[in-house]
Every structure is written in C-alpha cells, then in structure tokens.
Design an enzyme around this catalytic site. Structure first.
Site, mmCIF file in Angstrom:
data_model
loop_
_atom_site.group_PDB
_atom_site.id
_atom_site.type_symbol
_atom_site.label_atom_id
_atom_site.label_comp_id
_atom_site.label_asym_id
_atom_site.label_seq_id
_atom_site.Cartn_x
_atom_site.Cartn_y
_atom_site.Cartn_z
ATOM 1 N N LYS A 28 3.883 -15.583 1.731
ATOM 2 C CA LYS A 28 3.369 -16.473 1.069
ATOM 3 C C LYS A 28 5.047 -16.893 0.275
ATOM 4 O O LYS A 28 5.425 -16.579 -0.774
ATOM 5 C CB LYS A 28 2.811 -15.420 0.189
ATOM 6 C CG LYS A 28 2.313 -15.863 -1.617
ATOM 7 C CD LYS A 28 1.208 -17.213 -1.524
ATOM 8 C CE LYS A 28 1.173 -18.011 -2.662
ATOM 9 N NZ LYS A 28 0.241 -19.621 -2.700
ATOM 10 N N ASP A 75 -5.191 -7.081 5.731
ATOM 11 C CA ASP A 75 -6.580 -6.089 5.648
ATOM 12 C C ASP A 75 -7.632 -7.419 4.574
ATOM 13 O O ASP A 75 -8.687 -7.535 5.634
ATOM 14 C CB ASP A 75 -6.288 -5.413 3.841
ATOM 15 C CG ASP A 75 -7.303 -4.664 3.593
ATOM 16 O OD1 ASP A 75 -8.543 -4.728 4.372
ATOM 17 O OD2 ASP A 75 -7.067 -4.061 2.449
ATOM 18 N N ASP A 118 -3.036 -18.365 1.362
ATOM 19 C CA ASP A 118 -4.608 -19.412 0.844
ATOM 20 C C ASP A 118 -5.156 -20.334 1.709
ATOM 21 O O ASP A 118 -5.965 -20.139 2.252
ATOM 22 C CB ASP A 118 -4.096 -19.593 -0.751
ATOM 23 C CG ASP A 118 -2.283 -20.216 -0.648
ATOM 24 O OD1 ASP A 118 -1.722 -20.578 -0.145
ATOM 25 O OD2 ASP A 118 -1.692 -20.750 -1.732
ATOM 26 N N TYR A 170 0.914 -1.307 0.375
ATOM 27 C CA TYR A 170 -0.150 -0.186 0.054
ATOM 28 C C TYR A 170 0.891 0.997 0.169
ATOM 29 O O TYR A 170 0.208 2.774 -0.202
ATOM 30 C CB TYR A 170 -1.172 -0.335 1.225
ATOM 31 C CG TYR A 170 -2.429 -0.794 1.181
ATOM 32 C CD1 TYR A 170 -2.032 -2.030 0.281
ATOM 33 C CD2 TYR A 170 -2.776 -0.930 2.454
ATOM 34 C CE1 TYR A 170 -2.835 -2.880 -0.104
ATOM 35 C CE2 TYR A 170 -3.708 -1.926 2.248
ATOM 36 C CZ TYR A 170 -3.869 -3.121 1.133
ATOM 37 O OH TYR A 170 -4.931 -4.089 0.912
ATOM 38 N N ASP A 214 -10.848 -9.224 7.524
ATOM 39 C CA ASP A 214 -12.146 -9.154 7.178
ATOM 40 C C ASP A 214 -13.124 -10.557 6.795
ATOM 41 O O ASP A 214 -13.948 -10.039 7.417
ATOM 42 C CB ASP A 214 -12.489 -8.171 5.406
ATOM 43 C CG ASP A 214 -12.519 -6.648 5.813
ATOM 44 O OD1 ASP A 214 -12.360 -6.672 6.867
ATOM 45 O OD2 ASP A 214 -12.663 -6.342 5.047
#
Ligand code: NAD
Length: 374
Positions: free
Chosen positions: A193, A249, A225, A143, A253
């Site tokens: 990852k 993020d 994942d 970001y 959620d």
C-alpha cells in the site's frame, strides 16, 4: 535410501488425527515406492497434549520438533463450548511452534481443479487456470510491533498498534518468493500500500533492489486493494504473490475460497530452521469423529514437505497428480459433494488417493534416494 529424515508428527485435536492418518499413509507409500526412509515421531499437541500433560506444547515435544528435519501437524483447537485457561489454549501450541522454529514465510498454494468447478464461488471461466502461490511474511509487521495496547479512561480510550518492518526482514521473505517464482512461471507480484504506508514504500524499494538478481522473474507491484479485486476477477493472472503479514493474512483467506473448500488447502511455514507443515483448516469440532473430514489438504501438505524440506519434487508432483485424478473420477468428501449427491468417507478418499498414487509413481520410477537434498 541412504539418508533418514526425522519427522515430528503432531496430529492434534478434532479432525487432526483423522486427516493426519491418511496423509501419513501417503507419505509411507511414497517411501515404500522410492526406497526412502522417514523416521516418524508421533506426539500429542494442543488439547490432546493438555489432557495428557497440562500443556498444549510440552517442552519435550518442542525439543523433539527443534531436533527434527520437519514438523508435520494436523490441527489444534477445542469446540466453542470448551473452557480452558488462556495458557492452556490449544492454539498456543501453534504460535509457540511458529516462533521457536523461527518461521518467517507462510506458503499457501491455491490451485483450481476443473473437476471442482461446481464447488468454487467463481464462474468456471474465471476460475479456469488459477494456480498461484501466496508467500506471506509471518514474523513481523502489525501483529508484533511495539508499542501496542489500549489506554485511557472509559469513553476516551485510545488504542495503538505499530506497523514496523526492517530491510532485512523484508529481504529474506522477498528473496524466498523470488526463488519460488524461478521454479514456477517466473512472475512475482509484490503487494503493498505504497501510496499510503511508509513500510510499503520500503517494501517496494527492497523488491526493486533485489529484482536485477533475478532476471528470469518478471516483477509487478500491486496495491493491496487492487489485488483483492483481481483475486476474484482474474485469479489466473497470478503466479507468486509476496506480501506483508496483515495483507497476507487477509489475501490468503480470500485466495483459499477459490478452491472450493477449506479441506483442500495445504500450507508450509518456512524459516531459519525446521519447517512446519499443516493444512490450513482447523480442528473442525462440528464434524470430528464422524469419519467424513476431507483429508486432501493434509495429503497435499505431505507434498509440500517433500518439495520444500526434502527436495523431492517428482514425488510431490505425483501426490498432486494422484489427488487430481481422484477428483476427476468424481470422488467427493461431504464438503465437496453437491447437495443430494453421494460422498465418501475420510478413509475411502485416502484409499482412492493411495491407489492413484501407486499408478503415478510406477510411471515415474527413478531413484529418489540420490535426489534427496536439504
Ligand atoms: P475450522 O477450519 O476447524 O472449520 C471451519 C469449517 O470448515 C467447519 O464447518 C468445518 O467442518 C469445515 N472444515 C474444516 N476442515 C475441513 C475438512 N478437512 N473437511 C471437511 N470440512 C472441513 O475452523 P473453526 O471452526 O473456525 O475452528 C475450529 C477450531 O480449530 C477452533 O478451536 C480454532 O481455534 C481452531 N483452528 C486451528 C487451526 C490450526 O490448527 N491451524 C486453524 C484454524 C482454526
């Protein structure tokens, strides 16, 4: 209490002021029961501040926040039909605050309450026992990385984002997560990852380097994942999850829907200086002004502030318990109520939590004044 703690209270827009009012009543009840003193400085922020002064976060308000011991926020945001200049968007207030307060770790506790079995999208036997904390890196990664942008001619344009992390950036948030795991069930899941991304390889190395310093914490590495799947198949297998900004993020959620409603989720953003506390939800323009918003996220956010900024764990536990008891008694705001069943107003939910809180606090009477720590 000998010490006064200064709290900047920023109710914001939409349902922000409605839920903040209930949360502050809870804070004041804790203060009265335990002889604590909180000095509250109320200021407008977001759309409310734009209406007042033309800016979503006036400098004087930012300065007040920087000089406070904690910042407590409601929500910012206008409805989809409101049009404002980019520099006047209410959400800018939040981004500026997070940056200026130098927050780098976002904490979101996710806990399933048996009383809300019918509100969670998971089968009750899968949701049972879910109680974990997501620690998301907040200040770096995709970001913020440079270079970023879109270049070239229409039809052949290219876009670039940069994912970059330094060891020190990783270390400070991972240490924070280790410390939290120590105070909980001693299990840290680091999510990355590392089979594809170099930043994840470095992330994993830092976690492994720090692990021997925390012998009481069991460390587990999980690919993102796999983590996304396990959150909905075995959510009770997590205690503390730590991960980088983008993964955090998305996973936070996903985790948030497990509790049944956005109106149930508190959060804290912790950093080098003053911490920022806010419910996860936004200003909910669709229900604002109707007195039906769920204040529980905001009330639980007070608990996080007491725990993480003031070291008042017993009082924070008391707030959590009061909320559990109210839900167990069957009280529901509209977002939690099953279709066709009765629901209570924001204020009635606040009243019920206050009544239970008084009982819980009366049962755990110690002098909190001496336990206030920074
Ligand atoms: P939202 O969280 O405001 O609302 C999403 C849905 O959840 C709505 O249907 C709303 O009614 C419901 N909801 C949210 N909180 C609730 C509560 N406490 N009780 C009952 N129902 C609740 O998200 P949105 O609609 O995408 O955004 C609305 C505005 O809020 C936008 O301007 C957005 O930018 C802003 N926003 C602000 C924050 C923040 O201040 N931290 C976070 C998210 C969105």
């Amino acid at each position: 209490m000998s010490l006064t703690r200064r709290i900047a209270v920023l109710p914001g827009d939409g349902i922000g002021p409605e839920v903040t009012r209930e949360a502050i009543r809870v804070l004041e009840a804790v203060a009265a029961a335990r002889g604590l003193h909180f000095e509250l400085q109320w200021r407008n922020v977001g759309g409310a501040a734009v209406a007042e002064s033309g800016e979503p976060l006036p400098k004087a308000t930012l300065d007040l926040c920087l000089a406070s011991d904690a910042v407590f926020m409601g929500a910012v945001g206008l409805s989809a039909t409101d049009r404002v200049k980019p520099e006047q968007r209410p959400e800018r207030a939040l981004l500026i605050l997070r940056r200026e307060l130098q927050t780098y770790a976002n904490l979101r506790p996710v806990r399933h309450t048996p009383a809300l079995d019918d509100a969670t999208p998971l089968r009750p036997e899968i949701a049972a026992g879910t109680d974990f904390m997501i620690v998301r890196e907040l200040a770096g990664g995709l970001y913020y990385g440079q270079p970023r942008g879109i270049s070239g001619d229409p039809g052949s344009r290219r876009a670039v984002d940069t994912l970059e992390y330094g060891e020190a950036e990783i270390e400070r948030v991972v240490r924070f997560a280790f410390e939290i795991a120590k105070t909980r069930r001693g299990h840290l899941t680091s999510v990355d990852k590392a089979n594809v991304l170099q930043t994840s390889v470095l992330w994993r190395e830092v976690v492994d380097r720090l692990a021997p310093e925390y012998p009481d914490v069991r460390v587990e590495h999980l690919y993102v994942d796999n983590c996304a799947m396990r959150l909905v198949t075995r959510p009770s297998s997590f205690d503390v999850i730590v991960t980088e900004n983008t993964f955090g993020d998305i996973l936070s959620d996903e985790g948030s829907v497990l509790t049944g409603s956005l109106g149930m989720l508190p959060s804290a953003s912790i950093g080098k200086g003053v911490a920022l506390y806010e419910p996860v939800h936004g200003s909910a323009p669709d229900i604002a002004g109707r007195g039906i918003a769920n204040p529980i996220a905001s009330v639980l956010t007070v608990g996080m502030m007491l725990r993480y900024s003031f070291g008042l764990h017993e009082e924070a536990d008391a707030i959590d318990q009061a909320v559990e008891r109210v839900l167990a008694r069957g009280l529901r705001t509209a977002d939690l109520a099953r279709r066709g069943t009765a629901s209570v107003s924001t204020v009635a939910m606040g009243d019920a939590i206050l009544a239970e809180l008084e009982l819980v606090l009366a049962g755990t009477a110690t002098t909190a004044g001496e336990r206030v720590a920074r």
